[in-house]
Design a protein around this motif. Structure first.
Motif, PDB file in Angstrom:
ATOM      1  N   ALA A  15       0.743  -1.202  -0.008  1.00 38.19           N
ATOM      2  CA  ALA A  15       0.091  -0.050  -0.215  1.00 38.19           C
ATOM      3  C   ALA A  15       0.785   1.197   0.218  1.00 38.19           C
ATOM      4  O   ALA A  15       0.603   2.229  -0.820  1.00 38.19           O
ATOM      5  N   SER A  16       1.927   1.381   0.977  1.00 39.34           N
ATOM      6  CA  SER A  16       2.567   2.523   0.912  1.00 39.34           C
ATOM      7  C   SER A  16       3.429   2.832  -0.218  1.00 39.34           C
ATOM      8  O   SER A  16       3.740   3.978  -0.768  1.00 39.34           O
ATOM      9  N   ARG A  17       3.933   1.806  -1.034  1.00 36.08           N
ATOM     10  CA  ARG A  17       4.478   1.994  -2.210  1.00 36.08           C
ATOM     11  C   ARG A  17       3.600   2.543  -3.419  1.00 36.08           C
ATOM     12  O   ARG A  17       3.882   3.537  -4.062  1.00 36.08           O
ATOM     13  N   TYR A  18       2.456   2.086  -3.395  1.00 34.11           N
ATOM     14  CA  TYR A  18       1.573   2.636  -4.309  1.00 34.11           C
ATOM     15  C   TYR A  18       1.041   4.121  -4.008  1.00 34.11           C
ATOM     16  O   TYR A  18       0.967   4.830  -4.988  1.00 34.11           O
ATOM     17  N   TYR A  19       0.890   4.074  -2.850  1.00 38.42           N
ATOM     18  CA  TYR A  19       0.510   5.583  -2.299  1.00 38.42           C
ATOM     19  C   TYR A  19       1.612   6.729  -2.859  1.00 38.42           C
ATOM     20  O   TYR A  19       1.307   7.636  -3.266  1.00 38.42           O
ATOM     21  N   LYS A  20       2.754   6.483  -2.427  1.00 39.81           N
ATOM     22  CA  LYS A  20       3.935   7.164  -2.582  1.00 39.81           C
ATOM     23  C   LYS A  20       3.956   7.465  -4.168  1.00 39.81           C
ATOM     24  O   LYS A  20       4.352   8.659  -4.410  1.00 39.81           O
ATOM     25  N   ASN A  21       4.011   6.515  -5.083  1.00 38.81           N
ATOM     26  CA  ASN A  21       4.224   6.588  -6.346  1.00 38.81           C
ATOM     27  C   ASN A  21       2.924   7.517  -7.146  1.00 38.81           C
ATOM     28  O   ASN A  21       3.281   8.441  -7.882  1.00 38.81           O
ATOM     29  N   LEU A  22       1.744   7.059  -6.794  1.00 34.14           N
ATOM     30  CA  LEU A  22       0.542   7.598  -7.334  1.00 34.14           C
ATOM     31  C   LEU A  22       0.108   9.165  -6.789  1.00 34.14           C
ATOM     32  O   LEU A  22      -0.263   9.898  -7.609  1.00 34.14           O
ATOM     33  N   SER A  23       0.422   9.392  -5.560  1.00 35.79           N
ATOM     34  CA  SER A  23      -0.056  10.535  -5.106  1.00 35.79           C
ATOM     35  C   SER A  23       0.844  11.547  -5.369  1.00 35.79           C
ATOM     36  O   SER A  23       0.410  12.580  -5.415  1.00 35.79           O
ATOM     37  N   ALA A  24       2.073  11.337  -5.854  1.00 36.87           N
ATOM     38  CA  ALA A  24       3.141  12.163  -6.183  1.00 36.87           C
ATOM     39  C   ALA A  24       2.498  12.881  -7.658  1.00 36.87           C
ATOM     40  O   ALA A  24       3.165  14.008  -7.906  1.00 36.87           O
ATOM     41  N   TYR A  25       1.716  12.171  -8.286  1.00 36.42           N
ATOM     42  CA  TYR A  25       1.046  13.128  -9.425  1.00 36.42           C
ATOM     43  C   TYR A  25      -0.140  13.676  -9.341  1.00 36.42           C
ATOM     44  O   TYR A  25      -1.110  12.966  -8.939  1.00 36.42           O
ATOM     45  N   ASP A  26       0.035  14.939  -9.259  1.00 40.37           N
ATOM     46  CA  ASP A  26      -0.845  15.896  -8.713  1.00 40.37           C
ATOM     47  C   ASP A  26      -2.463  15.730  -8.986  1.00 40.37           C
ATOM     48  O   ASP A  26      -3.233  15.914  -8.630  1.00 40.37           O
ATOM     49  N   PRO A  27      -2.635  15.468 -10.506  1.00 35.32           N
ATOM     50  CA  PRO A  27      -3.946  15.229 -11.053  1.00 35.32           C
ATOM     51  C   PRO A  27      -4.776  14.272 -10.445  1.00 35.32           C
ATOM     52  O   PRO A  27      -5.881  14.053 -10.572  1.00 35.32           O
ATOM     53  N   PHE A  28      -4.170  13.180  -9.659  1.00 34.92           N
ATOM     54  CA  PHE A  28      -4.851  12.029  -9.282  1.00 34.92           C
ATOM     55  C   PHE A  28      -5.515  12.275  -7.625  1.00 34.92           C
ATOM     56  O   PHE A  28      -4.628  12.890  -6.995  1.00 34.92           O
ATOM     57  N   ASN A  29      -6.640  11.930  -7.483  1.00 33.55           N
ATOM     58  CA  ASN A  29      -7.248  11.875  -6.104  1.00 33.55           C
ATOM     59  C   ASN A  29      -7.232  10.421  -5.612  1.00 33.55           C
ATOM     60  O   ASN A  29      -7.883   9.497  -6.538  1.00 33.55           O
ATOM     61  N   ILE A  30      -6.164  10.212  -4.684  1.00 34.70           N
ATOM     62  CA  ILE A  30      -5.950   8.555  -4.419  1.00 34.70           C
ATOM     63  C   ILE A  30      -6.847   8.335  -3.281  1.00 34.70           C
ATOM     64  O   ILE A  30      -7.088   8.887  -2.157  1.00 34.70           O
ATOM     65  N   THR A  31      -7.451   7.207  -3.282  1.00 34.50           N
ATOM     66  CA  THR A  31      -8.252   6.351  -2.433  1.00 34.50           C
ATOM     67  C   THR A  31      -7.676   4.983  -2.280  1.00 34.50           C
ATOM     68  O   THR A  31      -7.753   4.240  -3.178  1.00 34.50           O
ATOM     69  N   LEU A  32      -6.975   4.581  -1.178  1.00 34.34           N
ATOM     70  CA  LEU A  32      -6.335   3.335  -0.983  1.00 34.34           C
ATOM     71  C   LEU A  32      -7.006   2.451  -0.044  1.00 34.34           C
ATOM     72  O   LEU A  32      -7.376   2.535   0.994  1.00 34.34           O
ATOM     73  N   VAL A  33      -7.321   1.211  -0.426  1.00 33.45           N
ATOM     74  CA  VAL A  33      -8.056   0.279   0.220  1.00 33.45           C
ATOM     75  C   VAL A  33      -7.463  -1.301   0.290  1.00 33.45           C
ATOM     76  O   VAL A  33      -6.469  -1.409  -0.846  1.00 33.45           O
ATOM     77  N   ASN A  34      -7.437  -2.071   1.032  1.00 35.26           N
ATOM     78  CA  ASN A  34      -6.498  -3.374   0.903  1.00 35.26           C
ATOM     79  C   ASN A  34      -7.453  -4.547   0.684  1.00 35.26           C
ATOM     80  O   ASN A  34      -7.012  -5.699   0.569  1.00 35.26           O
ATOM     81  N   GLU A  35      -8.890  -4.405   0.774  1.00 36.83           N
ATOM     82  CA  GLU A  35      -9.799  -5.585   0.406  1.00 36.83           C
ATOM     83  C   GLU A  35     -10.893  -4.986  -0.440  1.00 36.83           C
ATOM     84  O   GLU A  35     -11.317  -3.929  -0.711  1.00 36.83           O
TER      85      GLU A  35
END
Length: 277
Positions: A15-35
């Motif tokens: 999860a942390s790797r995906y959030y770090k890489n994707l949230s750095a791209y400003d046009p994305f609003n990221i929601t992250l879940v595990n299930e």
């Protein structure tokens, strides 16, 4: 560039790797879940509609889950991620990424899907010029030829002045005029460089397309002085900004959000071609 709501459903340890890489791209609003159950809850939330689902292939019942979503959310774009495979096919998903963070593969796939979706929503008479531009862009010779092809494509779809500024430096931010089309008197007085203090630099930094009129504080000098009535500025480049396109019309208030979508498609195609060279 319009905001893109991305729902990422991956195993907790990633999860942390995906959030770090994707949230750095400003046009994305990221929601992250595990299930997948949490993903369904997020999709049910009408206050935050999801544009794209990124789904870890290794989660339980991933393929069955995609099939269920296709029935209940037919407009949802789905990118399957399978980092264990050297090669894979998307199946019922729209795209698949086996190396999501190599050369921004996942970000580029999401942006490509969203560009196609925007093309689907444009009026029918706008689609042929974009497709024709794609052909001209592939045939254009050299980097400067591609710059001019993009500028000419925007000019041909109803703008009175169009310019492309290429980013030369990020610190301090400097962009240089590389191509323009329009009346000779306008071209003669158009700024030859841009910085973080003007609208071209602002869009290069934020990655957000904007529409401007004479009264806007951060502005293009030709619109600010009334030489042109309205303008739009769109970024060229995803995580690495390549430059910006400026497109202006004579009449104030004559540029709509749909017009900006079309300019963003031209920008995305220019970025895709120059990034391969």
């Amino acid at each position: 560039m319009s905001r893109i709501s991305v729902l990422v459903t991956v195993r907790r340890e990633f999860a942390s790797r995906y959030y770090k890489n994707l949230s750095a791209y400003d046009p994305f609003n990221i929601t992250l879940v595990n299930e997948t159950t949490d993903a369904l809850d997020a999709l049910h939330n009408q206050e935050n509609p999801i544009d794209v689902l990124v789904l870890d292939n290794e989660l339980d019942r991933s393929f069955e889950f995609i099939s269920e979503l296709r029935h209940d959310y037919p407009r949802l774009l789905i990118v399957l991620v399978d980092e264990e495979a050297d090669f894979a096919i998307p199946g019922n998903a729209d795209e698949i990424s086996t190396a999501p963070f190599v050369n921004d593969d996942l970000i580029r796939r999401i942006n490509r899907l969203m560009s196609d979706r925007r093309l689907d929503t444009l009026r029918a008479d706008a689609i042929p010029p974009v497709r024709e531009f794609a052909k001209k862009l592939r045939k254009a010779s050299g980097e400067s030829g591609k710059h001019q092809a993009a500028v000419s494509a925007c000019f041909d779809i109803g703008y009175h002045y169009v310019a492309f500024y290429r980013m030369d430096n990020s610190e301090p931010l400097t962009l240089t005029l590389k191509a323009q089309e329009g009346p000779a008197p306008i071209q003669a007085v158009a700024p030859k460089q841009a910085t973080a203090d003007d609208i071209m630099g602002h869009v290069a930094v934020t990655g957000e397309s904007v529409i401007i009129g004479p009264s806007d504080e951060i502005n293009h000098p030709l619109v600010k002085r009334g030489r042109l009535g309205a303008g739009a500025v769109t970024p060229v480049g995803v995580t690495t900004r390549y430059g910006v396109i400026v497109a202006c019309r004579d009449v104030p208030g004559s540029i709509t959000k749909q017009d900006v979508m079309l300019l963003e498609l031209v920008s995305a195609q220019l970025d895709a071609v120059v990034s391969k060279e």
